[in-house]
Design an enzyme around this catalytic site. Structure first.
Site, PDB file in Angstrom:
ATOM      1  N   SER A 120     -29.635  66.778 -21.466  1.00 41.86           N
ATOM      2  CA  SER A 120     -28.597  66.134 -21.859  1.00 41.86           C
ATOM      3  C   SER A 120     -27.857  68.293 -21.500  1.00 41.86           C
ATOM      4  O   SER A 120     -26.733  68.040 -21.266  1.00 41.86           O
ATOM      5  CB  SER A 120     -27.696  66.299 -23.274  1.00 41.86           C
ATOM      6  OG  SER A 120     -29.389  67.182 -24.105  1.00 41.86           O
ATOM      7  N   HIS A 141     -28.812  60.402 -19.443  1.00 46.16           N
ATOM      8  CA  HIS A 141     -28.591  61.066 -20.505  1.00 46.16           C
ATOM      9  C   HIS A 141     -27.663  59.301 -21.291  1.00 46.16           C
ATOM     10  O   HIS A 141     -26.873  59.375 -21.414  1.00 46.16           O
ATOM     11  CB  HIS A 141     -27.530  61.676 -20.430  1.00 46.16           C
ATOM     12  CG  HIS A 141     -27.598  62.294 -21.688  1.00 46.16           C
ATOM     13  ND1 HIS A 141     -26.557  62.909 -22.746  1.00 46.16           N
ATOM     14  CD2 HIS A 141     -28.747  63.012 -23.148  1.00 46.16           C
ATOM     15  CE1 HIS A 141     -25.956  63.046 -23.020  1.00 46.16           C
ATOM     16  NE2 HIS A 141     -27.649  63.085 -24.367  1.00 46.16           N
ATOM     17  N   GLU A 153     -24.878  58.895 -19.251  1.00 43.25           N
ATOM     18  CA  GLU A 153     -24.667  59.610 -17.464  1.00 43.25           C
ATOM     19  C   GLU A 153     -24.871  60.001 -17.813  1.00 43.25           C
ATOM     20  O   GLU A 153     -26.936  60.103 -17.199  1.00 43.25           O
ATOM     21  CB  GLU A 153     -24.086  61.142 -18.909  1.00 43.25           C
ATOM     22  CG  GLU A 153     -22.816  61.001 -19.537  1.00 43.25           C
ATOM     23  CD  GLU A 153     -22.917  63.018 -20.233  1.00 43.25           C
ATOM     24  OE1 GLU A 153     -21.964  63.622 -20.473  1.00 43.25           O
ATOM     25  OE2 GLU A 153     -24.135  63.477 -20.862  1.00 43.25           O
ATOM     26  N   ASN A 191     -22.252  66.964 -24.087  1.00 46.19           N
ATOM     27  CA  ASN A 191     -23.224  68.444 -24.433  1.00 46.19           C
ATOM     28  C   ASN A 191     -21.456  69.486 -24.001  1.00 46.19           C
ATOM     29  O   ASN A 191     -21.777  70.923 -24.457  1.00 46.19           O
ATOM     30  CB  ASN A 191     -24.146  68.326 -24.350  1.00 46.19           C
ATOM     31  CG  ASN A 191     -25.414  67.546 -24.733  1.00 46.19           C
ATOM     32  OD1 ASN A 191     -25.019  68.282 -26.559  1.00 46.19           O
ATOM     33  ND2 ASN A 191     -25.490  66.129 -24.662  1.00 46.19           N
TER      34      ASN A 191
END
Length: 291
Positions: A120, A141, A153, A191
Site C-alpha cells: 500500500s 492493492h 488499486e 493511503n
C-alpha cells in the site's frame, strides 16, 4: 476475459486471508502459502466461518461455501506455487522481505507467471527490481477488509509490460472487484490520505480529546463511514501501521505521516488490534470481519 486459472496468495494474515477468500470465491484454484502451519489452519477456519455466515445471510447459495473452500489449498511448501499463473504477495511492508520472496518465486514459477504485490506504500518499481522479472510485476492493492471491499488499486511499475498489466486488470474484473489505475507514487490513492488521517486520529486519542469509541461513532454517524478509523486501525494492526508510516514518511517526509508515539507504545504493550485481542478496542474472538 482472463487467461489466469491458478492463483497463489502468499501470507495468510488478515489481508492475505481476505484476498484468498475473494480469489477462491470467484472460482479460481487458490494456493495459500505461509511458512507458519498454525496460521494456515487459522486462515482456513476464518475463511470457512466467513463463508458460512455469507450463506446464512443469503449472499451465497446453500453449500456454496463448501464449493468455494474446495478451491482453497493451504501449504507451507513454496514449491506448490509452481503451477500458478499469478502470485499475489501480502507479506510485511518491507522491501527486503518482498525481494527475497519474489526472487525465490522467480526460480520456481514459469516465465508467464505474473507477480502482484498488495503493498500500500512501497514503490512497485522498487519491488519489481528485486524480482528477476520486473516486466511481470504489478501492484494490486486490495482494501481492508478485502473479502467485503470491492476496490483494488492497480499500479504498473516503470518496467511493467502492457500485457502483464492488462492480464492483471482482466483478472481483477473476473474477481468482480473494481480496479482503478494509479501511478507508482507513495501511498497510491487511499493511503496517501489514510495514513496521515489515521495518525491525526491516533494523536487525538493520545491527547485525550475523546475516547476511541466516541471518535468512531462521530465519524460513522456524521461522515457515513461503515467503519470508524480506530476500528479500521485495529484491523490493520499497530505493527503494520508503523511500517506504513515509515514507508510513506521515508519518501515524502510529510510530518503527518510520521509514526505517532502512541503506536510505538501500543506495539510495546502488544496491543496490536484484532490480531492480539486488544488495540483501541477489545475483541473476544479471532473471527475476521464479516464472519
Amino acid at each position: 476475459m482472463t487467461t489466469i486459472k491458478t492463483v497463489g496468495v502468499v501470507g495468510c494474515g488478515t489481508m492475505g486471508t481476505g484476498i484468498a477468500i475473494v480469489v477462491a470465491r470467484a472460482g479460481f484454484k487458490t494456493r495459500v502459502y505461509d511458512t507458519r502451519a498454525e496460521l494456515l489452519e487459522q486462515s482456513r477456519k476464518q475463511a470457512a466461518a466467513f463463508l458460512r455466515k455469507s450463506v446464512e445471510r443469503g449472499k451465497l447459495a446453500a453449500r456454496q461455501d463448501e464449493a468455494i473452500l474446495a478451491n482453497w489449498h493451504g501449504t507451507d511448501d513454496i514449491e506448490v506455487l509452481a503451477d500458478c499463473d499469478l502470485v499475489i504477495e501480502a507479506v510485511f511492508e518491507d522491501v527486503a522481505v518482498k525481494h527475497e520472496l519474489f526472487s525465490r518465486l522467480n526460480g520456481i514459477c514459469p516465465p508467464h507467471t505474473i507477480f502482484a504485490s498488495n503493498t500500500s506504500t512501497i514503490s512497485i518499481t522498487e519491488i519489481a527490481g528485486g524480482s528477476g522479472r520486473d516486466a511481470q510485476v504489478v501492484g494490486m492493492h486490495f482494501c481492508l477488509p478485502a473479502q467485503m471491499m470491492k476496490l483494488v488499486e492497480m499500479s504498473p511499475g516503470l518496467n511493467t509490460s502492457v500485457q502483464a498489466f492488462q492480464q492483471a486488470w482482466d483478472f481483477c474484473l473476473a474477481l468482480k472487484q473494481t480496479p482503478v489505475r494509479t501511478q507508482d507514487t507513495p501511498g497510491f490513492i487511499l493511503n496517501y490520505f489514510l495514513v496521515p488521517w489515521h495518525n491525526d486520529v491516533i494523536n487525538l486519542v493520545d491527547q485525550g480529546v475523546a475516547e476511541p469509541a466516541d471518535i468512531d461513532v462521530a465519524v460513522k454517524t456524521a461522515l457515513g463511514y461503515p467503519l470508524g478509523p480506530l476500528e479500521l486501525l485495529d484491523m490493520v494492526g499497530m505493527d503494520t501501521q508503523k511500517l506504513l508510516c515509515e514507508a510513506l514518511y521515508g519518501v515524502t517526509h510529510e510530518p503527518r505521516a510520521a509514526c505517532p508515539a502512541l503506536v510505538k507504545r501500543m506495539i510495546g504493550a502488544r496491543r496490536l488490534g484484532r490480531k492480539s485481542g486488544t488495540g483501541f478496542h477489545r475483541y473476544d474472538s479471532d473471527k475476521i470481519f464479516g464472519a
